[in-house]
Design a protein around this motif. Structure first.
Motif, PDB file in Angstrom:
ATOM      1  N   ILE A  67      -4.959  -2.527   4.767  1.00  0.00           N
ATOM      2  CA  ILE A  67      -4.196  -1.665   3.857  1.00  0.00           C
ATOM      3  C   ILE A  67      -2.709  -1.983   3.996  1.00  0.00           C
ATOM      4  N   PRO A  68      -2.041  -2.432   2.933  1.00  0.00           N
ATOM      5  CA  PRO A  68      -0.610  -2.713   3.004  1.00  0.00           C
ATOM      6  C   PRO A  68       0.183  -1.450   3.366  1.00  0.00           C
ATOM      7  N   THR A  69       1.311  -1.648   4.016  1.00  0.00           N
ATOM      8  CA  THR A  69       2.134  -0.518   4.445  1.00  0.00           C
ATOM      9  C   THR A  69       2.511   0.388   3.272  1.00  0.00           C
ATOM     10  N   ASP A  70       2.834  -0.212   2.142  1.00  0.00           N
ATOM     11  CA  ASP A  70       3.243   0.585   0.987  1.00  0.00           C
ATOM     12  C   ASP A  70       2.094   1.410   0.411  1.00  0.00           C
ATOM     13  N   ASP A  71       0.861   0.964   0.612  1.00  0.00           N
ATOM     14  CA  ASP A  71      -0.301   1.677   0.075  1.00  0.00           C
ATOM     15  C   ASP A  71      -0.818   2.740   1.027  1.00  0.00           C
ATOM     16  N   LYS A  72      -0.463   2.637   2.307  1.00  0.00           N
ATOM     17  CA  LYS A  72      -0.950   3.582   3.313  1.00  0.00           C
ATOM     18  C   LYS A  72      -0.165   4.888   3.198  1.00  0.00           C
ATOM     19  N   VAL A  73      -0.715   5.824   2.454  1.00  0.00           N
ATOM     20  CA  VAL A  73      -0.004   7.081   2.214  1.00  0.00           C
ATOM     21  C   VAL A  73      -0.657   8.263   2.934  1.00  0.00           C
ATOM     22  N   LEU A  74      -1.827   8.054   3.545  1.00  0.00           N
ATOM     23  CA  LEU A  74      -2.468   9.134   4.295  1.00  0.00           C
ATOM     24  C   LEU A  74      -2.311   8.890   5.786  1.00  0.00           C
ATOM     25  N   SER A  75      -1.891   9.926   6.507  1.00  0.00           N
ATOM     26  CA  SER A  75      -1.839   9.865   7.965  1.00  0.00           C
ATOM     27  C   SER A  75      -2.769  10.929   8.528  1.00  0.00           C
ATOM     28  N   PHE A  76      -3.232  10.719   9.758  1.00  0.00           N
ATOM     29  CA  PHE A  76      -4.213  11.595  10.374  1.00  0.00           C
ATOM     30  C   PHE A  76      -3.684  12.119  11.703  1.00  0.00           C
TER      31      PHE A  76
END
Length: 219
Positions: A67-76
């Motif tokens: 997953i590219p950094t710009d696409d990673k919008v969910l954090s857990f």
């Protein structure tokens, strides 16, 4: 729909467990004993690479699934299993907090996530040494599984609880993993990934494993 989806997932899990049990029987080992010293951060993923869990029972796997950094919008965060060691009669609750990291003010084009789907990849640690896939389920509607999740606005945080009944009696003891790839349900784009592990043990070993598990988690 929510119950039918959960039933389908459980049927798939049971089918995977049956196949897994047959494989273990073929290996003349139906009971896989996991030593308490076998820490999570020495576990290996499906490519036999060391998982970077930092001694926890879960980690963010977004980079591992590309997953590219710009696409990673969910954090857990706050990801945990209750109980931490599952037994034949205990059932299980999985807790996790999901945050949509996009900022609507700085990024006004960030869309509201109206639907979120998840690809589940389930593993079992064969003989306590190597992870083996026993079930893969694609495009599970997470919004139907968790009525409080959608819509998810930029910057918003949601607490989720997944309730599992006691495992099938044929389920082998040992370590299990669940890799969950979250996707925008409308575009199919991958937006986050979480990988979590838990131990399944007979009741008589429960307390000893809990003590070892606590030592591992605090390492």
């Amino acid at each position: 729909m929510r119950s039918s989806c959960r039933n389908a997932f459980q049927i798939g899990f049971i089918g995977g467990v049956i196949i897994l049990s047959l494989l273990l029987v073929a290996g003349q080992c139906i009971h896989v004993h996991t030593e308490t010293g076998d820490t999570i951060n020495s576990s290996r993923d499906s490519t036999n690479n060391v998982m970077n869990t930092g001694g926890k029972d879960w980690y963010d796997c977004s980079s591992e699934v590309g997953i590219p950094t710009d696409d990673k919008v969910l954090s857990f965060s706050n990801v945990k299993s209750v109980p931490s060691v599952v037994t034949p009669k205990s059932g299980q609750k999985i807790y996790k907090t999901i945050q949509y990291e996009a900022d609507a003010d700085s990024n006004p084009s960030a869309p509201t996530l109206e639907t979120i789907t998840v690809d589940f990849h389930q593993y079992y640690k064969v003989f306590g040494k190597k992870w083996m896939t026993f079930l893969v389920v694609h495009n599970v509607d997470e919004c139907k599984e968790h009525s409080n999740l959608c819509p998810l606005e930029p910057g918003e945080k949601k607490d989720l609880v997944t309730v599992h009944p006691p495992l099938n009696p044929m389920t082998p003891y040992g370590w299990y993993r669940s890799r969950q790839i979250y996707k925008d349900g409308e575009t199919g784009k991958k937006i986050g990934c979480v990988d979590m592990s838990f131990q399944y043990a007979p009741e008589q070993e429960h307390q000893g494993l809990l003590r070892g598990h606590g030592a591992i988690a605090s390492a």
